[in-house]
Design an enzyme around this catalytic site. Sequence first.
Site, PDB file in Angstrom:
ATOM      1  N   SER A 100       0.857  -1.193   0.000  1.00 12.22           N
ATOM      2  CA  SER A 100       0.000   0.000   0.000  1.00 12.22           C
ATOM      3  C   SER A 100       0.885   1.232   0.000  1.00 12.22           C
ATOM      4  O   SER A 100       2.042   1.179   0.437  1.00 12.22           O
ATOM      5  CB  SER A 100      -0.886   0.006   1.247  1.00 12.22           C
ATOM      6  OG  SER A 100      -1.573   1.241   1.376  1.00 12.22           O
TER       7      SER A 100
ATOM      8  N   TYR B 133      -1.697  -0.921  10.458  1.00 10.07           N
ATOM      9  CA  TYR B 133      -1.730  -1.105   9.006  1.00 10.07           C
ATOM     10  C   TYR B 133      -0.429  -0.609   8.386  1.00 10.07           C
ATOM     11  O   TYR B 133       0.146  -1.258   7.506  1.00 10.07           O
ATOM     12  CB  TYR B 133      -2.923  -0.351   8.435  1.00 10.07           C
ATOM     13  CG  TYR B 133      -3.177  -0.585   6.968  1.00 10.07           C
ATOM     14  CD1 TYR B 133      -3.674  -1.804   6.518  1.00 10.07           C
ATOM     15  CD2 TYR B 133      -2.956   0.424   6.029  1.00 10.07           C
ATOM     16  CE1 TYR B 133      -3.937  -2.023   5.171  1.00 10.07           C
ATOM     17  CE2 TYR B 133      -3.210   0.223   4.686  1.00 10.07           C
ATOM     18  CZ  TYR B 133      -3.703  -1.002   4.261  1.00 10.07           C
ATOM     19  OH  TYR B 133      -3.957  -1.209   2.929  1.00 10.07           O
TER      20      TYR B 133
END
Length: 273
Positions: free
Chosen positions: A142, A155
Amino acid sequence: MNRLQNKTSVITGAATGIGKATVELFAKEGATVLCADINTEEMEKTANELNKNGGNVKSYHVDVSDEESVTNFANQVKEEFGTIDVLFNNAGTDQEGGKVHEYPVELFDKIIAVDLRGTFLSSKYLIPLMLDNGGSIINTSSMSGRAADLDRSGYNAAKGGITNFTKAMAIDYARQGIRVNSLSPGTIETPLIDKLAGSKDEEMGHKFRDANKWITPLGRLGRPDEMAKVALFLASDDSSYVTGEDITADGGIMAYTWPGKMLIDNEWKEDTE
């Protein structure tokens, strides 16, 4: 077309979003696609539809965070197919957890388990099916693995780990003809975004998308099919000399240092309408 003809591909997190779009694209490109997810109902719908139209798609219930589940899946794939050519480690989860001192330990563990540990486990037990013939591995990271987000340190840690884990894998297996790269999406219209920020029909979801319009140079959220096309490039022989890379597909967000003039320039904001 047929860029993955006669290739067997494994895709985790295949039920929705980027995973589902990639299953559809890989099937159209001639691959035998093995779909792994905990959401078997959605996977089976996709598989049935693609198979009606000439595809070769199979679905498997797999929890990538659970070693036994992954080993059972790998053994089944070996028994049914012998080898694989492509592994797309796409399964992941995300949730805000507050500042680090407030962050629930169980949430941190869950995100690390699914995103980072899941990538490790799937790679560990499926790579042996690629050692003889080589292949391509794509790990979903990401843009949040390259920079940080407010209240999402778990995350950020997981995706940052995946980005560097990808480089380690690329070095480990280059001489076996296995290329390993990561795909780092920006904000993509998926069910996960609906869960995190609200759907298009909800007020918070609408505000979230409006904010992303002006902060993203291309002026919109990405689409799952756009990420699938990047995954196809990495899976196919078109990227035969690409390994150890992280390809960011974020509409340009990582291209600037800070919003600067964008914060006060109404013309910039209006251009995204």
